[in-house]
Design a protein around this motif. Structure first.
Motif, short mmCIF file in Angstrom:
data_model
loop_
_atom_site.label_atom_id
_atom_site.label_comp_id
_atom_site.label_asym_id
_atom_site.label_seq_id
_atom_site.Cartn_x
_atom_site.Cartn_y
_atom_site.Cartn_z
N GLN A 88 0.82 -1.21 0.00
CA GLN A 88 0.00 0.00 0.00
C GLN A 88 0.86 1.27 0.00
O GLN A 88 0.33 2.37 -0.13
N LYS A 89 2.16 1.08 0.16
CA LYS A 89 3.08 2.21 0.25
C LYS A 89 4.24 2.03 -0.72
O LYS A 89 4.62 0.90 -1.04
N VAL A 90 4.80 3.14 -1.15
CA VAL A 90 5.94 3.11 -2.07
C VAL A 90 7.06 4.00 -1.53
O VAL A 90 6.81 5.13 -1.12
N MET A 91 8.26 3.46 -1.55
CA MET A 91 9.45 4.23 -1.22
C MET A 91 10.20 4.45 -2.55
O MET A 91 10.91 3.57 -3.02
N LEU A 92 9.98 5.60 -3.14
CA LEU A 92 10.60 5.91 -4.44
C LEU A 92 11.99 6.46 -4.23
O LEU A 92 12.18 7.53 -3.67
N GLU A 93 12.98 5.70 -4.68
CA GLU A 93 14.36 6.18 -4.60
C GLU A 93 14.55 7.31 -5.62
O GLU A 93 13.83 7.38 -6.62
N PRO A 94 15.52 8.19 -5.39
CA PRO A 94 15.79 9.24 -6.39
C PRO A 94 16.06 8.61 -7.76
O PRO A 94 16.85 7.67 -7.87
N VAL A 95 15.37 9.10 -8.77
CA VAL A 95 15.59 8.60 -10.13
C VAL A 95 17.03 8.86 -10.54
O VAL A 95 17.55 9.96 -10.34
N GLN A 96 17.67 7.85 -11.10
CA GLN A 96 19.06 7.96 -11.50
C GLN A 96 19.20 8.21 -13.01
O GLN A 96 18.31 7.90 -13.79
N MET A 97 20.32 8.76 -13.38
CA MET A 97 20.71 8.91 -14.78
C MET A 97 21.90 7.97 -14.98
O MET A 97 23.01 8.24 -14.52
N ARG A 98 21.67 6.82 -15.62
CA ARG A 98 22.71 5.82 -15.80
C ARG A 98 22.94 5.62 -17.30
O ARG A 98 22.33 4.75 -17.91
N VAL A 99 23.80 6.45 -17.88
CA VAL A 99 24.04 6.38 -19.32
C VAL A 99 25.51 6.10 -19.61
O VAL A 99 26.40 6.44 -18.82
#
Length: 215
Positions: A54-65
């Motif tokens: 019921q809950k989400v822990m969204l990690e910081p979106v990464q830029m992996r290029v």
């Protein structure tokens, strides 16, 4: 007539034929080719009870290029804008069904997402190749050969959901999308196609998690 159909068509991003693995996901061996309408590479844990999350822990979106990616050469400020855009889109899509938290727990899904490749669209060239018959014909040849239109933006994303307490993987996905030849699409701004792809992927994630929660 072909040009008219393309201009009036849906702006849903086109799924690219090939996708590369960035290394963002620690394990790719579980992923298999997706079916029609799914992402290119997909894993769903058959034992996972998605309804309990019921809950989400969204990690910081990464830029992996990779260093040879066109996205690697984009100014830092623009990269930051893309990262923030995707993070905001994910929150907007999921907030109706999930509570966002900052700490792990047994009913908390840890969501990891990374931008792994992409390029901005060429606005003028894209518009020309959408409305001028000769350019449109060249574009159709390119699309038939490669699965990607001329001068459009492209976006690649990797994501996975984990049980935040145990670390058990719930799902993992890899996908790549590009702009569609349509005057209804976001091709009038250089990052419009990329933003369309982010919107589409976030929406599809929401839909799929909702489906899995009812099983």
């Amino acid at each position: 007539m072909a040009g008219f159909i393309l201009m009036a068509g849906c702006s849903t991003p086109v799924q690219e034929r090939k996708v590369s693995k960035s290394g963002f996901l620690k394990n790719y061996s579980q992923l298999k080719s997706g079916k029609d309408g799914e992402v290119q590479l997909l894993y769903i844990n058959p034992r996972a009870n998605f309804a309990k999350y019921q809950k989400v822990m969204l990690e910081p979106v990464q830029m992996r290029v990779k260093e040879d990616s066109k996205l690697a050469k984009v100014p830092k400020a623009e990269k930051k804008e893309l990262v923030n855009y995707l993070a905001t889109t994910l929150r907007e899509q999921l907030k109706s069904d999930y509570i966002f938290v900052s700490k792990p727990g047994p009913d908390v899904m840890r969501l990891r997402v990374a931008i792994t490749d992409g390029k901005k669209g060429k606005v003028v060239m894209n518009t020309v190749s959408t409305i001028i018959p000769i350019s449109l014909a060249v574009d159709l040849v390119k699309y038939a050969a490669t699965g990607t239109h001329m001068a459009v933006g492209e976006a690649s994303i990797e994501a996975e959901g984990l049980n935040s307490a145990s670390g058990v993987r719930l799902f993992a996905a890899v996908d790549a999308r590009s702009g569609r030849k349509s005057l209804m699409s976001g091709n009038f701004t250089k990052w419009g196609d990329v933003e369309d792809a982010y919107n589409y992927c976030a929406k599809q994630l929401h839909i799929r998690l909702a489906e899995l929660s009812t099983k």
